[in-house]
Design an enzyme around this catalytic site. Structure first.
Site, PDB file in Angstrom:
ATOM      1  N   ASP A  26       5.618  -7.703  -2.795  1.00  0.00           N
ATOM      2  CA  ASP A  26       5.599  -6.369  -2.235  1.00  0.00           C
ATOM      3  C   ASP A  26       5.584  -5.438  -3.218  1.00  0.00           C
ATOM      4  O   ASP A  26       6.089  -5.180  -4.184  1.00  0.00           O
ATOM      5  CB  ASP A  26       6.906  -6.108  -1.423  1.00  0.00           C
ATOM      6  CG  ASP A  26       6.867  -4.954  -0.524  1.00  0.00           C
ATOM      7  OD1 ASP A  26       6.341  -3.897  -0.794  1.00  0.00           O
ATOM      8  OD2 ASP A  26       7.338  -4.859   0.333  1.00  0.00           O
TER       9      ASP A  26
ATOM     10  N   THR B 221       4.926  -0.896   4.160  1.00  0.00           N
ATOM     11  CA  THR B 221       5.071  -2.296   4.195  1.00  0.00           C
ATOM     12  C   THR B 221       4.578  -2.952   5.478  1.00  0.00           C
ATOM     13  O   THR B 221       4.079  -4.097   5.395  1.00  0.00           O
ATOM     14  CB  THR B 221       6.628  -2.697   3.674  1.00  0.00           C
ATOM     15  OG1 THR B 221       6.564  -2.078   2.494  1.00  0.00           O
ATOM     16  CG2 THR B 221       6.509  -4.112   4.067  1.00  0.00           C
TER      17      THR B 221
ATOM     18  N   ASP C 178       8.256  -4.091  -5.431  1.00  0.00           N
ATOM     19  CA  ASP C 178       8.523  -2.433  -4.805  1.00  0.00           C
ATOM     20  C   ASP C 178       9.743  -1.953  -4.922  1.00  0.00           C
ATOM     21  O   ASP C 178       9.958  -0.666  -4.890  1.00  0.00           O
ATOM     22  CB  ASP C 178       8.095  -2.982  -3.327  1.00  0.00           C
ATOM     23  CG  ASP C 178       8.307  -1.695  -2.153  1.00  0.00           C
ATOM     24  OD1 ASP C 178       7.372  -1.041  -2.341  1.00  0.00           O
ATOM     25  OD2 ASP C 178       9.244  -1.429  -1.463  1.00  0.00           O
TER      26      ASP C 178
ATOM     27  N   HIS D 223       9.972   1.833  -6.391  1.00  0.00           N
ATOM     28  CA  HIS D 223      10.598   3.151  -5.619  1.00  0.00           C
ATOM     29  C   HIS D 223      11.744   3.811  -6.933  1.00  0.00           C
ATOM     30  O   HIS D 223      11.876   5.141  -6.667  1.00  0.00           O
ATOM     31  CB  HIS D 223      11.420   2.756  -4.269  1.00  0.00           C
ATOM     32  CG  HIS D 223      10.481   2.653  -3.305  1.00  0.00           C
ATOM     33  ND1 HIS D 223       9.476   3.654  -2.875  1.00  0.00           N
ATOM     34  CD2 HIS D 223      10.082   1.557  -2.550  1.00  0.00           C
ATOM     35  CE1 HIS D 223       8.924   3.047  -1.807  1.00  0.00           C
ATOM     36  NE2 HIS D 223       9.042   1.895  -1.683  1.00  0.00           N
TER      37      HIS D 223
ATOM     38  N   ASP E  96       0.837  -5.627  -0.262  1.00  0.00           N
ATOM     39  CA  ASP E  96       0.706  -4.793   0.824  1.00  0.00           C
ATOM     40  C   ASP E  96       0.120  -3.417   0.533  1.00  0.00           C
ATOM     41  O   ASP E  96      -0.475  -2.802   1.293  1.00  0.00           O
ATOM     42  CB  ASP E  96       2.071  -4.649   1.921  1.00  0.00           C
ATOM     43  CG  ASP E  96       3.162  -4.442   0.849  1.00  0.00           C
ATOM     44  OD1 ASP E  96       2.956  -4.392  -0.416  1.00  0.00           O
ATOM     45  OD2 ASP E  96       4.291  -4.099   1.294  1.00  0.00           O
ATOM     46  N   HIS E  97       0.351  -3.048  -0.740  1.00  0.00           N
ATOM     47  CA  HIS E  97       0.227  -1.752  -1.098  1.00  0.00           C
ATOM     48  C   HIS E  97       0.538  -1.611  -2.589  1.00  0.00           C
ATOM     49  O   HIS E  97       1.028  -2.504  -3.361  1.00  0.00           O
ATOM     50  CB  HIS E  97       0.828  -0.777  -0.318  1.00  0.00           C
ATOM     51  CG  HIS E  97       2.381  -0.775  -0.345  1.00  0.00           C
ATOM     52  ND1 HIS E  97       3.114  -0.654  -1.323  1.00  0.00           N
ATOM     53  CD2 HIS E  97       3.457  -1.259   0.502  1.00  0.00           C
ATOM     54  CE1 HIS E  97       4.555  -0.832  -1.133  1.00  0.00           C
ATOM     55  NE2 HIS E  97       4.445  -1.440   0.127  1.00  0.00           N
TER      56      HIS E  97
ATOM     57  N   HIS F  82       4.584   5.255  -1.779  1.00  0.00           N
ATOM     58  CA  HIS F  82       3.325   4.659  -1.259  1.00  0.00           C
ATOM     59  C   HIS F  82       3.393   5.290   0.181  1.00  0.00           C
ATOM     60  O   HIS F  82       4.206   5.512   0.794  1.00  0.00           O
ATOM     61  CB  HIS F  82       3.182   3.217  -1.445  1.00  0.00           C
ATOM     62  CG  HIS F  82       4.615   2.461  -0.887  1.00  0.00           C
ATOM     63  ND1 HIS F  82       4.443   2.061   0.525  1.00  0.00           N
ATOM     64  CD2 HIS F  82       5.650   1.972  -1.455  1.00  0.00           C
ATOM     65  CE1 HIS F  82       5.536   1.514   0.713  1.00  0.00           C
ATOM     66  NE2 HIS F  82       6.277   1.533  -0.297  1.00  0.00           N
TER      67      HIS F  82
END
Length: 477
Positions: A36, A72, A191, A195, A238-239, A339
């Site tokens: 992720d 996500t 991820d 963050h 995912d990103h 994101h």
């Protein structure tokens, strides 16, 4: 006595029939792994030898355009359906459906209502309907009952389960007496750390290195289980992630009366539901409020985002510029990395690597779309893809096999009114089928050459015998 040429004929004919059939029915294995929030350029921030090992021995796509919004749940569902968010229905991590009069929130984990997921059919269900088995270790949505089905094997989501334990389950399912042919594996990093500290922080280096070690562990376990050389491993995300700053904050309370609207989804794409009779007032107050905020009425959302044709997209959508953060007020949680921004931005793009018998070696491709993964996996599994927004043609050059033919799809769709239609459906035969056909054709050619030579030799032998007979003198009476 059975003539020699008849034995040869029957043997070769049997081979011609059996070889392509056995290859055609060979079942391919696919494992899709998502780290992720793994941005495309994390591969180069610190040494990542295991990622580069996969790249050297497999394929790598430099830029993967994911779907808007770059969050996500929308993007993980796109990967397994091939659909834009407006078509598969998971338009955000936090949603409100006015038809169902229900909310969906990743933050509050009320995501298990099947109705939110059933505007599409994910890959594991399609695979199981084709008579195969699927397994999922924490992949978003796999512990939800969708169309009355779960994956054949799955782990209910529990963030505390280690990566190693997730890998152990995947290996167990692939090597069971009744093995799966399709697996999904999910890991929350980078991820979570992205963050907390932001992607530009030096603290990201050790996290990326740790993920590289985890990929190395997965490769080691696949090799130990004798799966490495016959499983098609796809590593993606995912990103991406972008760096934020408290100096780049847009505070909605400065422009809007909080009694006039409900904030359904937050930064960087604010989904705003005005109270009854307050639409114009809310829109007018926000439309030109901040130079780094673009505000859309739902019907004015850009077509390229494929986002406005869903009941779950709110009447007003406010999109922050890259690196800017939307808060309702200063007391809300602020994250240094975020994101969800425009999917055209490179910092939102994830990775894509693949290795396995179906893929080329040491091959780099410039670009693909996340919607293309679905048709690629359907091709590898030799299952019929449902209508989707991706294109197999866009990714078939990743494969080492001959490209399959394409035919228009004939199935109907259940896309929301006014939505973009899925791209042309492509009928994809598995690559062993084409290998089988090629080998079968070669054997058939060899068979006919041998047969013709045998017949010529037989005729020559008969002719020689007749010539000898003619040369003998007649018996005297």
């Amino acid at each position: 006595m059975i003539p020699e040429f008849l034995v040869v004929s029957c043997t070769l004919a049997a081979l011609c029939h059996s070889v392509p059939l056995s290859l055609q029915t060979e079942q391919q294995k696919v494992l899709v792994v998502s780290f992720d929030g793994f941005r495309w350029d994390y591969l180069y921030k610190v040494p990542t030898p295991h990622f580069h090992y996969v790249m050297k021995n497999g394929v790598h796509v430099k830029q993967v355009t994911n779907v808007f919004i770059t969050k996500t749940y929308p993007n993980h569902y796109t990967l397994v359906t091939g659909l834009f968010a407006e078509n598969h229905g998971i338009v955000a991590n936090d949603m409100f459906d006015p038809v169902l009069n229900k909310s969906f929130s990743l933050e509050h984990m009320n995501i298990y209502d099947s109705k939110f997921w059933e505007e599409a059919t994910p890959l594991w269900i399609t695979n199981q309907r084709a008579g195969h088995a699927s397994g999922a270790a924490m992949w978003p949505g796999t512990d939800v009952k969708i169309h009355e089905s779960y994956p054949t094997h799955y782990l209910p989501y529990n963030e505390s389960v280690s990566f190693e334990d997730r890998v152990a389950k995947i290996i167990e399912w692939f090597t069971a007496k009744d093995p799966i042919n399709l697996g999904f594996l999910y890991w929350e990093e980078p991820d979570d750390t992205g963050h907390d500290v932001g992607p530009d922080s030096p603290l990201m280096g050790p996290v990326i290195s740790d993920i590289d070690h985890k990929l190395g562990y997965l490769i080691k376990m696949l090799k130990k289980a004798k799966l490495w050389n016959n499983i098609n491993l796809i590593v993606t995300s995912d990103h991406g992630m972008t760096q934020c700053s408290k100096e780049r904050v847009i505070e909605l309370d400065q422009y809007l009366d909080k009694e006039h609207y409900t904030l359904i989804d937050h930064s960087p794409v604010a989904a705003i539901l005005p109270k009854e009779g307050k639409f114009n007032e809310v829109y007018d107050a926000l439309a030109n409020a901040h130079p780094n905020l673009t505000v859309y009425k739902k019907e004015e959302i850009p077509e390229r985002w494929h986002y406005k044709h869903s009941d779950r997209v709110q009447p007003i959508v406010a999109v922050a510029d890259e690196g800017w953060y939307i808060l309702q007020n200063k007391s809300d949680e602020f994250l240094l990395g975020n994101h969800g921004y425009d999917n055209a931005l490179a910092e939102m793009h994830p990775i894509f690597l693949a290795h396995g018998p179906a893929f080329r070696k040491n091959f780099t491709k410039e670009a693909m779309n996340s919607t293309d993964l679905y048709s690629l996996v359907c091709h590898l599994l030799n299952v019929t893809a449902l209508p989707h927004n991706g294109s197999f043609r866009n990714v078939q050059d990743l494969l080492s096999s001959a490209a399959p033919k394409a035919i228009p799809y004939t199935q109907s769709t259940t896309l929301p009114l006014g939505s973009a239609k899925p791209g042309e459906y492509e009928q994809e035969e598995s690559y062993p089928y084409y290998i089988g056909i090629s080998l079968g054709s070669l054997i058939a050619i060899v068979f006919f050459v041998v047969l013709i030579k045998h017949l010529i030799r037989s005729q020559m032998h008969t002719l020689q015998y007749m010539q000898v007979e003619v040369a003998q003198p007649l018996l005297q009476a």
